[in-house]
Design an enzyme around this catalytic site. Structure first.
Site, short mmCIF file in Angstrom:
data_model
loop_
_atom_site.label_atom_id
_atom_site.label_comp_id
_atom_site.label_asym_id
_atom_site.label_seq_id
_atom_site.Cartn_x
_atom_site.Cartn_y
_atom_site.Cartn_z
N HIS A 104 0.84 -1.20 0.00
CA HIS A 104 0.00 0.00 0.00
C HIS A 104 0.88 1.24 0.00
O HIS A 104 2.00 1.23 0.50
CB HIS A 104 -0.91 0.01 1.24
CG HIS A 104 -1.92 -1.08 1.23
ND1 HIS A 104 -3.17 -0.93 0.69
CD2 HIS A 104 -1.86 -2.35 1.67
CE1 HIS A 104 -3.84 -2.05 0.81
NE2 HIS A 104 -3.06 -2.94 1.41
N LYS A 153 14.06 -9.14 1.17
CA LYS A 153 15.03 -8.79 0.13
C LYS A 153 15.30 -10.02 -0.72
O LYS A 153 15.10 -11.15 -0.28
CB LYS A 153 16.33 -8.31 0.76
CG LYS A 153 16.19 -7.02 1.54
CD LYS A 153 17.50 -6.58 2.13
CE LYS A 153 17.26 -5.30 2.93
NZ LYS A 153 18.45 -4.86 3.61
#
Length: 176
Positions: A104, A153
């Site tokens: 978001h 990551k």
């Protein structure tokens, strides 16, 4: 690209149609062939005969899931796929794994707006039980994500990662 409020009407229609298909997939289909046909309808992609997705399975959009040959997705997984989820040949997904391809926006006045970023699980990578892979992450070829890890990551090929956030702990060689 950002999905905004005006985009959600069309997205919501697709989600509603998939809700019925997922109900059938999870509770009525009694064979791999029947589940594969329902997955084809959900993803709008042909599903290889040697690819298996175990119920219960949950996805929202469905049309941005791409499953290679020999993929195995164990039970109780959640794929949030609006940003794209790519599982290359031979990828293994443990039970209760969440692959999330949207985030978001930070601006609280527009927080409902979505930022899509694809998740890519490369050839023969294994994502362990209960792991969460966040938007934009690539898990490299032959890599292993330890159970319960939160992957924030990219994971290098031939690497084992564990923890929250997931950190490399081991390199995989042909001898191990």
């Amino acid at each position: 690209m950002i999905f905004e409020d005006t985009d959600f009407k069309e997205i919501d229609k697709i989600v509603a149609a998939n809700t019925e298909r997922l109900r059938k997939f999870n509770y009525e289909a009694t064979s791999e062939e029947a589940r594969r046909e329902l997955l084809t309808q959900i993803t709008l992609q042909p599903i290889n005969e040697d690819t298996v997705v175990r119920p219960p399975f949950n996805t929202d959009f469905g049309r941005h899931i791409f499953l290679g040959a020999g993929v195995f997705v164990n039970s109780d997984c959640v794929f949030v796929d609006l940003g794209g989820i790519y599982l290359d040949d031979g990828a293994l997904i443990g039970p209760k794994v969440s692959l999330l391809s949207v985030n978001h926006v930070k601006d609280s006045n527009h927080r409902r707006n979505l930022i899509p970023k694809a998740v890519h699980i490369k050839r023969h990578a294994w994502v362990g039980a209960g792991a969460i892979v966040l938007p934009g992450v690539t898990v490299g070829e032959n890599a292993i994500v330890g159970a319960g890890s939160v992957v924030t990551k990219d994971v290098a090929a031939n690497t084992v990662v564990v923890g929250n956030p997931a950190k490399p702990v081991h390199r995989i060689s042909d001898e191990t």
